[in-house]
Motif scaffolding. Structure first.
Motif, PDB file in Angstrom:
ATOM      1  N   ILE A 170       0.816  -1.215   0.000  1.00  0.00           N
ATOM      2  CA  ILE A 170       0.000   0.000   0.000  1.00  0.00           C
ATOM      3  C   ILE A 170       0.851   1.266   0.000  1.00  0.00           C
ATOM      4  CG2 ILE A 170      -0.298   0.069   2.518  1.00  0.00           C
ATOM      5  CD1 ILE A 170      -2.948   1.057  -0.082  1.00  0.00           C
ATOM      6  N   SER A 171       1.983   1.237   0.679  1.00  0.00           N
ATOM      7  CA  SER A 171       2.834   2.440   0.707  1.00  0.00           C
ATOM      8  C   SER A 171       3.403   2.724  -0.682  1.00  0.00           C
ATOM      9  CB  SER A 171       3.955   2.285   1.741  1.00  0.00           C
ATOM     10  OG  SER A 171       4.763   1.178   1.423  1.00  0.00           O
ATOM     11  N   PHE A 177       1.845   2.009  -3.501  1.00  0.00           N
ATOM     12  CA  PHE A 177       0.705   2.549  -4.231  1.00  0.00           C
ATOM     13  C   PHE A 177       0.484   4.021  -3.887  1.00  0.00           C
ATOM     14  CE2 PHE A 177      -3.877   3.518  -4.207  1.00  0.00           C
ATOM     15  CZ  PHE A 177      -4.128   3.403  -5.562  1.00  0.00           C
ATOM     16  N   ILE A 178       0.539   4.344  -2.616  1.00  0.00           N
ATOM     17  CA  ILE A 178       0.332   5.731  -2.176  1.00  0.00           C
ATOM     18  C   ILE A 178       1.399   6.634  -2.777  1.00  0.00           C
ATOM     19  CG2 ILE A 178       0.403   7.263  -0.149  1.00  0.00           C
ATOM     20  CD1 ILE A 178      -1.008   4.968   1.402  1.00  0.00           C
ATOM     21  N   THR A 179       2.635   6.180  -2.789  1.00  0.00           N
ATOM     22  CA  THR A 179       3.727   6.962  -3.378  1.00  0.00           C
ATOM     23  C   THR A 179       3.459   7.207  -4.861  1.00  0.00           C
ATOM     24  OG1 THR A 179       5.305   6.064  -1.801  1.00  0.00           O
ATOM     25  CG2 THR A 179       6.214   7.015  -3.814  1.00  0.00           C
ATOM     26  N   VAL A 215       0.547   7.265  -6.393  1.00  0.00           N
ATOM     27  CA  VAL A 215      -0.575   8.202  -6.513  1.00  0.00           C
ATOM     28  C   VAL A 215      -0.105   9.629  -6.246  1.00  0.00           C
ATOM     29  CG1 VAL A 215      -2.788   8.917  -5.503  1.00  0.00           C
ATOM     30  CG2 VAL A 215      -2.358   6.496  -6.007  1.00  0.00           C
ATOM     31  N   GLU A 216       0.684   9.819  -5.206  1.00  0.00           N
ATOM     32  CA  GLU A 216       1.192  11.158  -4.884  1.00  0.00           C
ATOM     33  C   GLU A 216       2.058  11.699  -6.016  1.00  0.00           C
ATOM     34  OE1 GLU A 216       0.233  13.149  -2.455  1.00  0.00           O
ATOM     35  OE2 GLU A 216      -1.117  11.566  -1.773  1.00  0.00           O
ATOM     36  N   LYS A 231      -0.238  12.739  -8.821  1.00  0.00           N
ATOM     37  CA  LYS A 231      -0.911  13.998  -8.486  1.00  0.00           C
ATOM     38  C   LYS A 231       0.020  15.179  -8.656  1.00  0.00           C
ATOM     39  CE  LYS A 231      -3.250  13.957  -4.626  1.00  0.00           C
ATOM     40  NZ  LYS A 231      -3.669  13.608  -3.238  1.00  0.00           N
TER      41      LYS A 231
END
Length: 83
Positions: free
Chosen positions: A67-68, A70-72, A74-75, A78
């Motif tokens: 998940i980390s 994936f979050i990276t 996405v950020e 963005k």
């Protein structure tokens, strides 16, 4: 005021109008709203089901990511798109 009442009042105002300017503004507004709303991706039920099935298959095959990570991603996306 509920949505049905608003719709009826709008239709009455359009039908009662003799102003070409008013009617053209309404037509332009509706056209612009249709164009802007059609540019938004809204998946169908079938597409959502296919995506869910593909996700479940990936999970079963162990093709997942942390998940980390994936979050990276996405950020980063963005930031690249100024969101």
């Amino acid at each position: 005021m509920n949505i049905q009442t608003t719709k009826i009042e709008l239709v009455k105002a359009i039908l009662d109008s003799e102003s070409n300017t008013f009617l053209q503004k309404i037509a332009d507004f509706v056209k612009n709203e249709k164009q802007s709303s059609s540019s938004i991706f809204t998946p169908s039920d079938t597409e959502l089901k296919e995506r869910a099935e593909a996700s479940l298959k990936s999970i079963e095959e162990g093709s997942t990511r942390d998940i980390s990570e994936f979050i990276t991603e996405v950020e980063n996306w963005k930031n690249q798109h100024a969101i």
